[in-house]
Each structure stands twice: as C-alpha cells, then as structure tokens.
Design an enzyme around this catalytic site. Structure first.
Site, mmCIF file in Angstrom:
data_model
loop_
_atom_site.group_PDB
_atom_site.id
_atom_site.type_symbol
_atom_site.label_atom_id
_atom_site.label_comp_id
_atom_site.label_asym_id
_atom_site.label_seq_id
_atom_site.Cartn_x
_atom_site.Cartn_y
_atom_site.Cartn_z
ATOM 1 N N ARG A 8 -11.460 -23.780 23.892
ATOM 2 C CA ARG A 8 -12.317 -23.768 22.695
ATOM 3 C C ARG A 8 -12.624 -25.185 22.226
ATOM 4 O O ARG A 8 -13.768 -25.505 21.896
ATOM 5 C CB ARG A 8 -11.651 -22.977 21.560
ATOM 6 C CG ARG A 8 -11.558 -21.490 21.850
ATOM 7 C CD ARG A 8 -10.839 -20.750 20.748
ATOM 8 N NE ARG A 8 -9.476 -21.278 20.610
ATOM 9 C CZ ARG A 8 -8.700 -21.101 19.546
ATOM 10 N NH1 ARG A 8 -9.151 -20.415 18.508
ATOM 11 N NH2 ARG A 8 -7.481 -21.592 19.506
ATOM 12 N N ASN A 32 -11.241 -17.159 20.723
ATOM 13 C CA ASN A 32 -10.442 -16.386 21.662
ATOM 14 C C ASN A 32 -10.603 -14.907 21.327
ATOM 15 O O ASN A 32 -10.830 -14.550 20.171
ATOM 16 C CB ASN A 32 -8.964 -16.749 21.547
ATOM 17 C CG ASN A 32 -8.636 -18.095 22.159
ATOM 18 O OD1 ASN A 32 -9.364 -18.614 22.997
ATOM 19 N ND2 ASN A 32 -7.526 -18.671 21.743
#
Length: 141
Positions: free
Chosen positions: A66, A84
């Site tokens: 990320r 996520n």
C-alpha cells in the site's frame, strides 16, 4: 526622430520597433491559440480523465504494498486510494489522465513493492470522468 533597430543595430529587433523586443500586433493571440489547440490535441490523444477500480492478488500484504502504491501514484500525479482486503488482496481506485493511470496499472501488474509477489491484477469499472473525485492518493486502513 525615427526609431532605430535593437541595441547597437541588432538584427534581432526589426527597424521601427525601438530598442525593446516586442511582438508584432496579434502574435500573442496566435501563440495563445496554438497553445490551446495543442492542449486539445493532447487531451484527445490520451490525457482524458478516467477512473478504474483494481484488485491485486499474490503476496501483497505485509510487504509495504500500500505504501509503495501510494508513493507511485503520487509520483505519477494520479489520485485515488488503496486498502488491504480480508481476502489477502489489495484493492483500490485510480483516477487521473489515462496515460498516467495506464502507467500505474502496469506498475500494479508487474512491479509492486520490492518484497511483494504479484500473481495477477484485475481492473474493473473503467470509465471516463469529467473531474477528479479525490484530492490525493490515500491509504485506507
């Protein structure tokens, strides 16, 4: 007294325009029109704004995926988000000029974060948009 050419008779400034470099009447209008034309042509050639949803599969959690996605998005100048999922994937949305969005799609497909292993990336809901819906590229927790 008749106006002289540019400094020391410089050929860069035509006779009758004085010592300062000036543009002939209307030349700025022509330059502005050409600039707008070029901008329109560029938009037609791939800078139209698009939005696309994505999901990346593989070892993409616990490897700073990320964070690296956010950094790559900011580097490319696109906006959107990344998060996520409970299924072990990473998903999000990208918005920006189509050329830049395509570059991030390729990065998501093949590069990712240094410790990730990408099995595949899926892209859905691609659409043209008239304005960006986000101000930056954020990580959703």
């Amino acid at each position: 007294m008749q106006p002289q050419g540019g400094p020391a008779g410089s050929p860069s400034c035509p006779r009758g325009w004085g010592g300062r470099q000036r543009h002939p009447p209307g030349s700025l209008l022509i330059v502005a029109a050409l600039f707008l034309y070029q901008a329109c042509v560029t938009m037609a050639e791939g800078d139209s704004l698009i939005s696309v949803d994505y999901e990346v599969f593989g070892k993409v959690q616990g490897v700073f995926f990320r964070k690296h996605t956010q950094a790559e998005g900011k580097k490319l100048g696109v906006v959107g988000w990344v998060q996520n999922t409970e299924d072990g994937t990473v998903q999000g949305q990208i918005q920006g000029p189509s050329v830049k969005v395509r570059q991030l799609q390729e990065w998501l497909r093949k590069t990712g974060s240094p410790k990730s292993h990408i099995d595949r990336a899926e892209f859905r809901n691609e659409k043209k948009i008239v304005a960006l819906e986000y101000r930056n590229f954020s990580i959703v927790k």
